[in-house]
Design a protein around this motif. Sequence first.
Motif, mmCIF file in Angstrom:
data_model
loop_
_atom_site.group_PDB
_atom_site.id
_atom_site.type_symbol
_atom_site.label_atom_id
_atom_site.label_comp_id
_atom_site.label_asym_id
_atom_site.label_seq_id
_atom_site.Cartn_x
_atom_site.Cartn_y
_atom_site.Cartn_z
ATOM 1 N N VAL A 1 0.854 -1.205 0.000
ATOM 2 C CA VAL A 1 0.000 0.000 0.000
ATOM 3 C C VAL A 1 0.882 1.243 0.000
ATOM 4 N N THR B 1 -3.632 6.220 -4.269
ATOM 5 C CA THR B 1 -3.162 5.191 -3.339
ATOM 6 C C THR B 1 -3.356 3.816 -3.987
ATOM 7 N N THR C 1 -3.214 -0.239 -3.960
ATOM 8 C CA THR C 1 -3.274 -1.369 -3.035
ATOM 9 C C THR C 1 -3.045 -2.647 -3.839
ATOM 10 N N GLY D 1 -5.497 -6.328 -1.879
ATOM 11 C CA GLY D 1 -5.591 -4.985 -2.447
ATOM 12 C C GLY D 1 -6.595 -4.949 -3.591
ATOM 13 N N PHE E 1 -9.974 -4.966 -2.051
ATOM 14 C CA PHE E 1 -10.262 -3.681 -1.405
ATOM 15 C C PHE E 1 -10.868 -2.685 -2.405
ATOM 16 N N HIS F 1 -10.331 2.840 5.959
ATOM 17 C CA HIS F 1 -9.278 2.049 6.589
ATOM 18 C C HIS F 1 -8.891 0.889 5.669
ATOM 19 N N VAL F 2 -7.601 0.679 5.489
ATOM 20 C CA VAL F 2 -7.156 -0.458 4.679
ATOM 21 C C VAL F 2 -7.015 -1.672 5.587
ATOM 22 N N THR G 1 -3.951 -3.176 8.066
ATOM 23 C CA THR G 1 -2.900 -2.154 8.182
ATOM 24 C C THR G 1 -3.402 -1.095 9.160
ATOM 25 N N VAL H 1 -8.065 5.695 -5.233
ATOM 26 C CA VAL H 1 -7.383 4.414 -5.033
ATOM 27 C C VAL H 1 -7.194 3.742 -6.386
#
Length: 471
Positions: free
Chosen positions: A38, A49, A51, A56, A59, A337-338, A341, A351
């Motif tokens: 990330v 961002t 992922t 990822g 996500f 929130h990832v 992490t 993202v």
Amino acid sequence: PNQPPVVFHWFPFLGSTVVYGMEPYKFFNKCQEQYGDVFTFVLLGRKMTVTLGPKGNEFVFNGKHADLCAEEAYTHLTTPVFGSGVVYDCPNHMLMEQKKFMKFGLTTETFKAYVPLIKDEVVNYFQTSPFFNGQSGKVPLSTAIPQLTLFTASRSLQGREVREALTTTHADLFHDLDMGFTPVNFMFPWLPLPHNAKRDKAQKAMAKLYLDIIARRKSGEESKKEIDMIWNLMNRSYKSGESLSDLHVAHCMIALLMAGQHTSMATTTWTLLHLAAKPEIQKALYDEQIKVFGKDLAPLTYEKLSELQMVSNVVKEILRIHPPLHSIMRKVKSPLHVPDTNFVIPTTHFVMAAPGVSAMDEKYFKNAKEFDPFRWVGHEADEDNAEKFDFGFGLVSKGTASPYLPFGAGRHRCIGEQFANVQLGTIISTLVREFEFSLPPGQKDVPLVDYNSMVALATAPAMVHWKRRGG
Ligand code: HEM
């Protein structure tokens, strides 16, 4: 909570634009090594961002619409090309309905009709194209394959009238519209570039082509009723009871044309290049044709196409090494929130998922760089989470934490996968029956990837040599 690490760069606005733009995978891999799965980089002033990895991918693809929004990420690029009111120029729930309408036109019944149409287009192409004169020769794929995919997709999915227009009156218009479908328009769609002025004119003219077809059909002037995607869309209405307007039908048709053209063209090109580099795979494909169709090679049909496991494995493997779309983007709509992490991504960010990174990771695929269609033997069912997604609202499919997602997942998942398989399978089978391919003498490997286009293309001219079988 922390924000993800920011990739080092010298210039504030430019950030990592150049390194990312030239070789996205090299950039992703390097950042992954340095920062982990990330990280954030600056793309022309935008904070992206990324992922990586199966988690990822999940996500981004399975983000809720309230958290992650595709239309804000893509509309600058797509709306001037597709036209207003559809896809990323309308609320997401309307896109969900539009995708459902499109799916009505992508049924087994239509696929059965498409296979012979596509085959005829391929045969007609190599009988009339100057690149296929004589018993052997060479063909620049960067010229030939876009034509082949355009003709095959338009004859089938787009319908007879569109197919005719695209070789005669509308060939240049398609080209002008296509030139406006370029990554630079992600950021600067309003730039007064000459290609954008042409794009806007071409968009109107293309829409008119469809509007005229619709008007002729409505007036009953068309004697023979065509059951195709235009017909299908003309007969759909939103849950609100409102029917799809003629203009929206036209714009949906342009969206389908563009979405299918670039992805199929890139996939067909890479397939021929890798086949040219590996004659043993061509042999396996030809042997399979004999096994399934008999030694006189009976005509291709949709039913038989699904028995061609080797064809399907070749396509899967090409999409693993060369997924046409390397970056999937969403705008962040609420602080996110990832999972696993302590990072939170703020709403000023976008993202980005890059499932092509995990698809080429040794962790998930042994000898990941090697083109090896046989690796899929025995895994035929693995990617079948496709149809589990229903177009309800907020529903997500299970099993999207996958390293291999060339068609995406979740609410924005591709609806064209089966059509692409029909189109690619028919093209590949028809070519393999007729020709043997090789790379130009002295050329050891397939060409480098050109990332300057909408999809990951082979560097032009991407030449292959051919000779007729048994010739
Ligand atoms: C969406 C890939 C062919 C129509 C997508 C997405 C991917 C993808 C990765 C997800 C994008 C995102 O999440 O942002 C491919 C590949 C293809 C292919 C690899 C061929 C090899 C086609 C074809 C059509 C099509 C032939 C039309 C007939 C669409 C549509 C969406 C989509 C309508 C939905 C966009 C959304 O919901 O936001 N495709 N595609 N695709 N694709 Fe495809």
